[in-house]
Design an enzyme around this catalytic site. Structure first.
Site, PDB file in Angstrom:
ATOM      1  CE  LYS A 195      -1.888   2.717   3.026  1.00 51.73           C
ATOM      2  NZ  LYS A 195      -1.996   4.114   2.374  1.00 51.73           N
ATOM      3  CD  GLU A 270      13.114   3.864   8.725  1.00 53.51           C
ATOM      4  OE1 GLU A 270      12.574   4.496   9.549  1.00 53.51           O
ATOM      5  OE2 GLU A 270      13.450   4.011   7.424  1.00 53.51           O
ATOM      6  CB  CYS A 304      12.678   8.549   8.794  1.00 57.06           C
ATOM      7  SG  CYS A 304      13.792   7.422   7.650  1.00 57.06           S
ATOM      8  CD  GLU A 402       9.898  11.761  12.683  1.00 56.37           C
ATOM      9  OE1 GLU A 402       8.960  11.092  12.442  1.00 56.37           O
ATOM     10  OE2 GLU A 402      10.889  11.308  11.917  1.00 56.37           O
TER      11      GLU A 402
HETATM   12  P1  ADP Z   1       2.139  10.273   7.900  1.00 58.48           P
HETATM   13  O1  ADP Z   1       1.258  10.806   9.182  1.00 58.48           O
HETATM   14  O2  ADP Z   1       3.191  11.058   8.165  1.00 58.48           O
HETATM   15  O3  ADP Z   1       1.326  10.290   6.744  1.00 58.48           O
HETATM   16  P2  ADP Z   1       1.541   7.806   8.441  1.00 58.48           P
HETATM   17  O4  ADP Z   1       2.338   6.806   9.636  1.00 58.48           O
HETATM   18  O5  ADP Z   1       0.182   8.069   9.185  1.00 58.48           O
HETATM   19  O6  ADP Z   1       2.616   8.666   8.498  1.00 58.48           O
HETATM   20  O7  ADP Z   1       1.304   7.225   7.229  1.00 58.48           O
HETATM   21  C1  ADP Z   1       2.379   6.020   6.736  1.00 58.48           C
HETATM   22  C2  ADP Z   1       1.645   4.930   6.061  1.00 58.48           C
HETATM   23  O8  ADP Z   1       0.795   4.314   6.874  1.00 58.48           O
HETATM   24  C3  ADP Z   1       0.646   5.512   4.786  1.00 58.48           C
HETATM   25  O9  ADP Z   1       0.661   4.569   3.913  1.00 58.48           O
HETATM   26  C4  ADP Z   1      -0.542   5.326   5.673  1.00 58.48           C
HETATM   27  O10 ADP Z   1      -1.723   5.492   4.840  1.00 58.48           O
HETATM   28  C5  ADP Z   1      -0.601   4.247   6.406  1.00 58.48           C
HETATM   29  N1  ADP Z   1      -1.595   4.212   7.713  1.00 58.48           N
HETATM   30  C6  ADP Z   1      -2.081   4.938   8.447  1.00 58.48           C
HETATM   31  N2  ADP Z   1      -2.728   4.495   9.226  1.00 58.48           N
HETATM   32  C7  ADP Z   1      -2.537   3.319   9.282  1.00 58.48           C
HETATM   33  C8  ADP Z   1      -3.165   2.564  10.108  1.00 58.48           C
HETATM   34  N3  ADP Z   1      -4.023   2.507  11.305  1.00 58.48           N
HETATM   35  N4  ADP Z   1      -2.909   0.967   9.753  1.00 58.48           N
HETATM   36  C9  ADP Z   1      -2.130   0.659   8.498  1.00 58.48           C
HETATM   37  N5  ADP Z   1      -1.534   1.888   7.946  1.00 58.48           N
HETATM   38  C10 ADP Z   1      -1.850   3.068   8.348  1.00 58.48           C
END
Ligand code: ADP
Ligand code: MG
Length: 506
Positions: A195, A270, A304, A402
């Site tokens: 994804k 990560e 990161c 961060e």
């Molecule tokens: P940011 O907030 O900087 O966008 P995230 O950690 O929210 O960083 O996003 C990183 C990835 O994790 C994206 O692909 C996002 O769609 C996905 N993501 C966000 N929330 C969830 C969740 N609850 N479960 C799995 N994947 C998630």
């Protein structure tokens, strides 16, 4: 965090269409380009113009189920389990070759979707190809072991693929993060459902069109586009997924560990950092200033491992702050497609708002040496000034949280011990750097730092040949290098009796 598509009304998609129709993408499941079962799409933006440039399938759990079923079937039956390591290596080499062939258009698309400067997008795409080559070579170097058991027997350790991997990636290095996940998984013989981040799915979807040509059977790699709650979360809890590899925020990382616990999936994470970049007075001064700026402002600070805490020995501190700020003001910010640009806009409205908020917090918590606002010369686009706060206390929010944007905090220190203490006083442990001409001192500090990556006399160079990952709350597991493929392998112990009679009592 609210997503762009939720904050922008659907009307804007139509308005943008009048300007120039956004390209409609499909996602990739079981070897075919498909829409989601709901036929819903969400808009994808160019952060330098705030225009919609594409529409992408807004998938949900039903689409996730379809992709996982394809990955499961490809792992359990079909041609993939029969492929040899040589076959898998060759597929990866073909993918690398194709990426190199399409490098110019991939870099252009990456640049437009993420806002990163074109020259950095070009580096990223070259790294993508290198990553596929590296794991293409490694496919045939995965070795088992003979264990010296004290019997007339042959004890073997075999390495086998873990199974179906769910791979969830962020928006800062869109296609490169996909390569870091897909290449070792394919080399190991796993199958994948990846994804991409909702902000930046375009290069991964473009890349998907190379997979069949490269000889990858249907279902081995599936790309599902959508949001965290609607695609990411169902992937993580799916009982047919064996492993989750995630790169992103600590908050989501923790949620993933909890959700994966129900089915005891293997998890590698990560996550973020607040990495110290430590400058001793005996460092080469000019190189130090350049290293401090590049360490924190490369890729707009959306990294990161950004060296966001700049620790400077008191002897050179005033001169350092002055020289660093003076040079920061000369960094060329502007349209990411212009080759002279060193920093483009932030990736999204959400990220822009978040970084702007931290700039305001910083102004209250410390002194401002450079920047502190949005870029006045650009009326459109999510541009923010490279910002340097100094006299920062390590307990300040801008030194602990961060920010993931171009915001540096400069902190003075008076001794080696003091530098180490401040550097390690963080919940994170992804990266660190130390600058000194004294190799003994530098190495003492390297050993004392609790971080997964430590640079000496530079910061940020990253190589596919060397392991990457964090200590403490920066995650666990390692990507890249030989460690990267281990995370996609199980170990099977096989014991072959060489006696006429089995061992035991009868
Ligand atoms: P940011 O907030 O900087 O966008 P995230 O950690 O929210 O960083 O996003 C990183 C990835 O994790 C994206 O692909 C996002 O769609 C996905 N993501 C966000 N929330 C969830 C969740 N609850 N479960 C799995 N994947 C998630
Ligand atoms: Mg988030």
């Amino acid at each position: 965090m609210a997503s762009q598509s939720k904050t922008k009304p659907a009307k804007e998609v139509k308005a943008a269409k009048a300007v120039g129709a956004p390209r409609k993408f499909k996602m990739y499941i079981n070897g075919e380009f498909v829409e989601g079962h709901r036929r819903a799409f969400f808009p994808v933006y160019d952060p330098s113009t705030e225009q919609v440039i594409a529409e992408v399938p807004d998938a949900d759990e039903q689409d996730v189920n379809r992709a996982v079923a394809a990955a499961r079937a490809a792992f359990d039956s079909g041609p993939w389990p029969q492929t040899t390591a040589q076959d898998r290596g060759r597929i990866l080499f073909r993918l690398a070759e194709r990426v190199r062939k399409e490098a110019a258009s991939l870099a252009n698309l990456e640049c437009r979707n993420s806002g990163k400067p074109i020259t950095e997008a070009e580096y990223d795409i070259a790294d993508v190809a290198t990553c596929f080559e590296y794991y293409g070579g490694m496919a045939t170097k995965v070795l088992g072991q003979v264990n010296p058991v004290p019997d007339n027997a042959l004890s073997l350790s075999l390495r086998e693929p873990i199974g179906v991997a769910a791979q969830i990636i962020p928006w800062n290095f869109p296609l490169l993060m996909a390569a870091w996940k897909l290449a070792p998984a394919i080399a190991a013989g796993c199958t994948c459902v990846l994804k991409p981040a909702e902000q930046t799915p375009l290069t991964v979807l473009e890349f998907a069109s190379y997979l069949t040509d490269a000889g990858l059977p249907p279902g081995v790699v599936n790309i599902v586009t959508g949001f965290g709650e609607t695609v990411g979360a169902p992937l993580v809890r799916h009982p047919d997924v064996d492993k989750v590899a995630f790169t992103g925020s600590g908050e989501v990382g923790k949620a993933i560990v909890k959700a994966a616990a129900d089915t005891l999936k293997r998890v590698t994470l990560e996550l973020g950092g607040k990495s110290p970049n430590i400058f001793f007075a005996d460092a080469d001064f000019e190189a130090a200033i350049d290293g401090a700026l590049f360490g924190v402002f490369v890729n707009q600070g959306e990294v990161c491992s950004a060296g966001s805490r700049i620790l400077v020995e008191k002897k050179i501190y005033p001169k350092f702050v002055e020289a660093m700020s003076a040079k920061a003001k000369t960094i060329r910010l502007g349209p990411p497609l212009e080759r002279e640009t060193k920093m483009g806009p932030l990736v999204s409205k959400d990220q822009f708002d978040r970084v702007r908020a931290y700039q305001e917090i910083g102004k209250k918590e410390a002194k401002t040496a450079a920047g502190g606002g949005r870029l006045a010369s650009q009326s459109k686009g999510y541009y923010v000034e490279p910002t340097i706060f100094y006299d920062v206390d390590n307990s300040a929010r801008i030194a602990r949280e961060e920010i993931f944007g171009p915001v540096a905090t400069v902190i003075p220190f008076d001794s080696e011990a003091n530098a180490i203490k401040i550097a390690n006083d963080t919940q994170f442990g992804l990266a660190a750097a130390v600058w000194s001409r004294d190799i003994f001192k530098a190495f003492r500090v390297v050993k004392a730092l609790r971080a997964g990556i430590v640079w000496v006399n530079h910061m940020q160079p990253t190589y596919v040949e060397a392991p990457w990952g964090g200590y403490k709350q920066s995650g666990f597991g390692r990507e890249l290098g030989p460690n990267g493929i281990d995370e996609y392998l199980e170990t099977k112990q096989v014991h072959i009796n060489l006696n006429e009679q089995p061992i035991g009592w009868y």
